[in-house]
Scaffold this active site. Structure first.
Site, PDB file in Angstrom:
ATOM      1  N   GLY A 138       0.800  -1.212   0.000  1.00 57.93           N
ATOM      2  CA  GLY A 138       0.000   0.000   0.000  1.00 57.93           C
ATOM      3  C   GLY A 138       0.831   1.260   0.000  1.00 57.93           C
ATOM      4  O   GLY A 138       0.589   2.189  -0.783  1.00 57.93           O
ATOM      5  N   VAL A 216      11.041   4.861   5.085  1.00 55.45           N
ATOM      6  CA  VAL A 216       9.767   5.140   5.755  1.00 55.45           C
ATOM      7  C   VAL A 216       9.067   3.826   6.100  1.00 55.45           C
ATOM      8  O   VAL A 216       7.883   3.818   6.420  1.00 55.45           O
ATOM      9  CB  VAL A 216       8.847   6.031   4.888  1.00 55.45           C
ATOM     10  CG1 VAL A 216       9.444   7.411   4.702  1.00 55.45           C
ATOM     11  CG2 VAL A 216       8.524   5.365   3.549  1.00 55.45           C
ATOM     12  N   GLY A 217       9.814   2.709   6.012  1.00 52.89           N
ATOM     13  CA  GLY A 217       9.249   1.401   6.332  1.00 52.89           C
ATOM     14  C   GLY A 217       9.379   1.106   7.810  1.00 52.89           C
ATOM     15  O   GLY A 217       8.551   1.523   8.634  1.00 52.89           O
ATOM     16  N   ARG A 218      10.444   0.403   8.175  1.00 55.18           N
ATOM     17  CA  ARG A 218      10.744   0.100   9.568  1.00 55.18           C
ATOM     18  C   ARG A 218      12.246   0.197   9.780  1.00 55.18           C
ATOM     19  O   ARG A 218      13.036  -0.125   8.884  1.00 55.18           O
ATOM     20  CB  ARG A 218      10.251  -1.297   9.961  1.00 55.18           C
ATOM     21  CG  ARG A 218       8.746  -1.390  10.201  1.00 55.18           C
ATOM     22  CD  ARG A 218       8.324  -0.574  11.411  1.00 55.18           C
ATOM     23  NE  ARG A 218       6.907  -0.649  11.711  1.00 55.18           N
ATOM     24  CZ  ARG A 218       6.003   0.225  11.319  1.00 55.18           C
ATOM     25  NH1 ARG A 218       6.379   1.233  10.536  1.00 55.18           N
ATOM     26  NH2 ARG A 218       4.735   0.111  11.655  1.00 55.18           N
ATOM     27  N   ASP A 241      12.879   8.159   8.453  1.00 52.44           N
ATOM     28  CA  ASP A 241      11.808   8.420   9.410  1.00 52.44           C
ATOM     29  C   ASP A 241      11.754   7.345  10.482  1.00 52.44           C
ATOM     30  O   ASP A 241      11.117   7.540  11.515  1.00 52.44           O
ATOM     31  CB  ASP A 241      10.464   8.493   8.675  1.00 52.44           C
ATOM     32  CG  ASP A 241       9.321   8.874   9.594  1.00 52.44           C
ATOM     33  OD1 ASP A 241       9.445   9.889  10.311  1.00 52.44           O
ATOM     34  OD2 ASP A 241       8.296   8.150   9.613  1.00 52.44           O
ATOM     35  N   GLU A 246      15.006   2.690  18.179  1.00 52.56           N
ATOM     36  CA  GLU A 246      14.037   3.780  18.106  1.00 52.56           C
ATOM     37  C   GLU A 246      13.378   3.965  19.469  1.00 52.56           C
ATOM     38  O   GLU A 246      12.900   2.984  20.038  1.00 52.56           O
ATOM     39  CB  GLU A 246      12.985   3.454  17.046  1.00 52.56           C
ATOM     40  CG  GLU A 246      12.098   4.618  16.698  1.00 52.56           C
ATOM     41  CD  GLU A 246      11.201   4.331  15.500  1.00 52.56           C
ATOM     42  OE1 GLU A 246       9.971   4.311  15.684  1.00 52.56           O
ATOM     43  OE2 GLU A 246      11.746   4.110  14.386  1.00 52.56           O
ATOM     44  N   HIS A 265       9.783   9.267  13.231  1.00 52.68           N
ATOM     45  CA  HIS A 265       8.704   8.296  12.993  1.00 52.68           C
ATOM     46  C   HIS A 265       7.350   9.004  12.918  1.00 52.68           C
ATOM     47  O   HIS A 265       6.439   8.733  13.711  1.00 52.68           O
ATOM     48  CB  HIS A 265       8.680   7.213  14.073  1.00 52.68           C
ATOM     49  CG  HIS A 265       7.966   5.963  13.617  1.00 52.68           C
ATOM     50  ND1 HIS A 265       8.282   4.713  14.102  1.00 52.68           N
ATOM     51  CD2 HIS A 265       6.947   5.780  12.732  1.00 52.68           C
ATOM     52  CE1 HIS A 265       7.487   3.810  13.527  1.00 52.68           C
ATOM     53  NE2 HIS A 265       6.670   4.434  12.700  1.00 52.68           N
TER      54      HIS A 265
END
Length: 301
Positions: A138, A216-218, A241, A246, A265
Site C-alpha cells: 500500500g 519510511v518502512g521500519r 523516518d 528507536e 517516525h
C-alpha cells in the site's frame, strides 16, 4: 466499544443507538467487562494490550499499519486488525518530501535560515534520478503514484516478481543486479524477520557513490552500524523516518553525521490520520452490526 481519545470519539460522528461507546486510553482497568471493538492508543500497543487479558473482545483495531511484535503481546484468542488505508498517503508524502529535502539540501538551508546566512549551493534534482522502490504494498504504491509527476526513472522491487496495474515489479532476488544503478532507494517494506537487515553492508556497498537511502518502512530493515559506516565515509546519504534503535538515543552518530536527515517516525502523524482512522473504525462498527467480517484482520480471527 472503546476508543482512546475524545477526539476520535467525536470524529466517529453520530452512532447507532445500540452502540455503547466509551473513551478508554487503556491507562487503567477496562471500564466494561467485555467489548466488541477496542481501539488502542496510537503507537502504544506494546505497553497497553496486556490490559485486555481476561476481557472478552471481538476485535482489536490498531491505528497503525505495522504489527510486528504484536503477536507476542496480544492476549490469546483475540482478533487484531491493522490500519491499512489510513497511513499510506501521508507516509508516501513524507517519503517524497524526505527525498526532495535531501536532494535539494533543504535541511542545510533550514540551518542557514536560523543563522541568517545566505549561501546558495548547487543541488541534486529528484527529476531524472534512478529511483529503486523497495516494497510495493500500500505505501509503496502510494509512493510510486506521487513520484510519477517528478519524472524519475522508477524501478519497483517486492518479495516476488510480477506485473501489477501496468507496473513491472522485480523480485527481491534481483536486487544484486539493480542496486548498482540506484541513485535513490526508498524503503517501504514492513518489519519482521523476513526483512530484518535487508539493507546491510553488502547492499550499501553495491550502491553508487552519493546514493540516497530513504526509509519510511521500519528501522529494522537497515543495519544501522553499516549505514553509519557508509555515511561516515561519504559513500551514501540517508533521509530516515524510522531507525533501529528507536527512538534514536542522544549522542548517536546519525544525529550529527553530514548527509543524514532524521524525522522522528512521523510518517502517518499528519492531519490526514484523524478522518481516515475514523472512517475505518466506523466501517468496522457497521460491518459488525451487519454481521459481516471485519476488514484488515492480520492476527487471530
Amino acid at each position: 466499544m472503546s476508543v482512546p481519545t475524545e477526539k476520535l470519539a467525536g470524529d466517529l460522528g453520530a452512532l447507532p443507538a445500540d452502540v455503547d461507546l466509551v473513551v478508554w486510553p487503556m491507562d487503567g482497568p477496562a471500564p466494561r467487562p467485555r467489548f466488541d471493538i477496542v481501539v488502542p492508543p496510537y503507537m502504544e500497543m506494546a505497553t497497553v494490550l496486556a490490559r485486555l487479558e481476561g476481557v472478552p473482545t471481538r476485535l482489536v483495531q490498531s491505528q497503525s499499519i505495522g504489527y510486528e511484535g504484536v503477536e507476542e503481546v496480544l492476549p490469546r484468542g483475540l482478533t487484531f486488525a491493522n490500519a491499512a488505508t489510513v497511513h499510506e498517503t501521508s507516509t508516501a508524502e513524507l517519503a517524497v518530501g524526505l527525498a526532495i529535502a535531501a536532494q535539494r539540501h533543504l535541511d542545510r538551508f533550514a540551518v542557514d535560515t536560523a543563522a541568517g546566512r545566505w549561501q546558495p549551493v548547487f543541488t541534486q534534482s529528484l527529476a531524472d534520478r534512478r529511483v529503486l522502490l523497495l516494497g510495493y504494498g500500500g505505501v509503496g504504491k502510494a509512493v510510486a503514484a506521487r513520484l510519477a509527476p517528478f519524472e524519475v526513472q522508477l524501478t519497483a522491487v517486492a518479495s516476488r516478481a510480477r506485473e501489477e496495474d501496468g507496473m513491472p515489479v522485480h523480485g527481491v532476488d534481483e536486487l544484486p543486479s539493480l542496486l548498482g544503478a540506484a541513485e535513490i532507494v526508498i524503503l517501504t517494506l514492513p518489519g519482521g524477520d523476513a526483512t530484518r537487515g535487508i539493507v546491510d553492508d553488502a547492499f550499501l556497498a553495491a550502491l553508487p557513490d552519493g546514493a540516497l537511502v530513504v526509509n519510511v518502512g521500519r528501522g529494522s530493515l537497515v543495519d544501522t552500524d553499516a549505514l553509519v559506516d557508509h555515511v561516515r565515509r561519504g559513500r551514501v546519504r540517508a533521509a530516515i523516518d524510522v531507525v533501529d534503535p528507536e527512538p534514536l538515543p542522544p549522542g548517536h552518530p546519525l544525529w550529527s553525521l553530514p548527509g543524514v536527515l532524521v524525522t522522528p517516525h512521523v510518517g502517518g502523524a499528519s492531519s490526514a490520520m484523524g478522518p481516515r482512522i475514523a472512517r475505518l473504525v466506523r466501517s468496522q462498527i457497521d460491518r459488525m452490526l451487519a454481521g459481516e467480517e471485519p476488514r484488515n484482520v492480520v492476527l487471530g480471527g
